[in-house]
Design a protein around this motif. Sequence first.
Motif, PDB file in Angstrom:
ATOM      1  N   GLU A 122       0.820  -1.210   0.000  1.00 17.44           N
ATOM      2  CA  GLU A 122       0.000   0.000   0.000  1.00 17.44           C
ATOM      3  C   GLU A 122       0.855   1.262   0.000  1.00 17.44           C
ATOM      4  O   GLU A 122       0.367   2.352  -0.304  1.00 17.44           O
ATOM      5  CB  GLU A 122      -0.918   0.000   1.225  1.00 17.44           C
ATOM      6  CG  GLU A 122      -2.035  -1.032   1.173  1.00 17.44           C
ATOM      7  CD  GLU A 122      -3.007  -0.727   0.049  1.00 17.44           C
ATOM      8  OE1 GLU A 122      -3.297   0.468  -0.172  1.00 17.44           O
ATOM      9  OE2 GLU A 122      -3.470  -1.672  -0.611  1.00 17.44           O
ATOM     10  N   VAL A 125       0.814   2.757  -3.416  1.00 16.74           N
ATOM     11  CA  VAL A 125      -0.504   3.313  -3.732  1.00 16.74           C
ATOM     12  C   VAL A 125      -0.677   4.677  -3.085  1.00 16.74           C
ATOM     13  O   VAL A 125      -1.167   5.636  -3.716  1.00 16.74           O
ATOM     14  CB  VAL A 125      -1.623   2.346  -3.263  1.00 16.74           C
ATOM     15  CG1 VAL A 125      -2.997   2.958  -3.531  1.00 16.74           C
ATOM     16  CG2 VAL A 125      -1.486   0.997  -3.964  1.00 16.74           C
ATOM     17  N   ARG A 126      -0.272   4.795  -1.845  1.00 18.63           N
ATOM     18  CA  ARG A 126      -0.383   6.095  -1.142  1.00 18.63           C
ATOM     19  C   ARG A 126       0.479   7.154  -1.804  1.00 18.63           C
ATOM     20  O   ARG A 126       0.071   8.320  -1.908  1.00 18.63           O
ATOM     21  CB  ARG A 126       0.010   5.925   0.326  1.00 18.63           C
ATOM     22  CG  ARG A 126      -0.989   5.118   1.153  1.00 18.63           C
ATOM     23  CD  ARG A 126      -0.713   5.300   2.645  1.00 18.63           C
ATOM     24  NE  ARG A 126       0.632   4.861   3.006  1.00 18.63           N
ATOM     25  CZ  ARG A 126       0.936   3.629   3.398  1.00 18.63           C
ATOM     26  NH1 ARG A 126      -0.026   2.696   3.451  1.00 18.63           N
ATOM     27  NH2 ARG A 126       2.167   3.310   3.720  1.00 18.63           N
TER      28      ARG A 126
END
Length: 232
Positions: A122, A125-126
């Motif tokens: 993630e 993605v962030r």
Amino acid sequence: ARAPPTAHTSDALAAHRFERRLVSAMGGSFVSKGKGKAGGKSKTSSVVRSAPWVKQGGPIKAWSSGATSGKSFSSKGSGKSPVQGKGKGKTTGKTFGKTLGKVKGKGKGKGKKKGPAAFDSEFWVRKQEEEGRTELTGIYTGTIAKYVFKQGWGFILPDDPESLPAKAKQALKKAHAQAEADGKNVSDPNWLYFRKPDVDREIFPLKDDMAVTFEVYVDNKGAGATNIASAE
């Protein structure tokens, strides 16, 4: 016939008896030695022997065993250290050893670099969401100019920088100008930035001058390459 006692002999006898009583009270023994002489006179010498339980003079030991004085000398764990009480030396040594082991254990592994985040993390993605990425149309060719494996990022050199979309060229120009203003060294103004998840995992490990195909994106930091695949 016995000579009558004189004042001198009475005083001597009284002193002798007093000395015997004094030695007896101290727990010793009294031995009289003497040789008789004519006229009833004798010489007496006294030897005082100390009682067997009275401590004799001798060197004083600075340390004694744990069984006698309650002190022990520990040689385990932390090394040599005098401690109070029988058996406490072993306990102190073990405790110190365990503590030292924990301290050493905590230091292991610190400072080692684990490398970049996984492809599906993630984290990536962030980063994209924070930077406001927008992908542009078109597929281009180029080569891997540089890749930092431990940090998971690198640069691609397009084969034809002029063929890139206008938005990408403007973003590159602006980003490089900002980098120079910040005192950063720009190796090549045509390099396109990319991250680990922008690359097809099948072509790892990446090598310099590897031929690739890619697409382009723009964000609030400039322009970059994505969907990178092998061109070989």
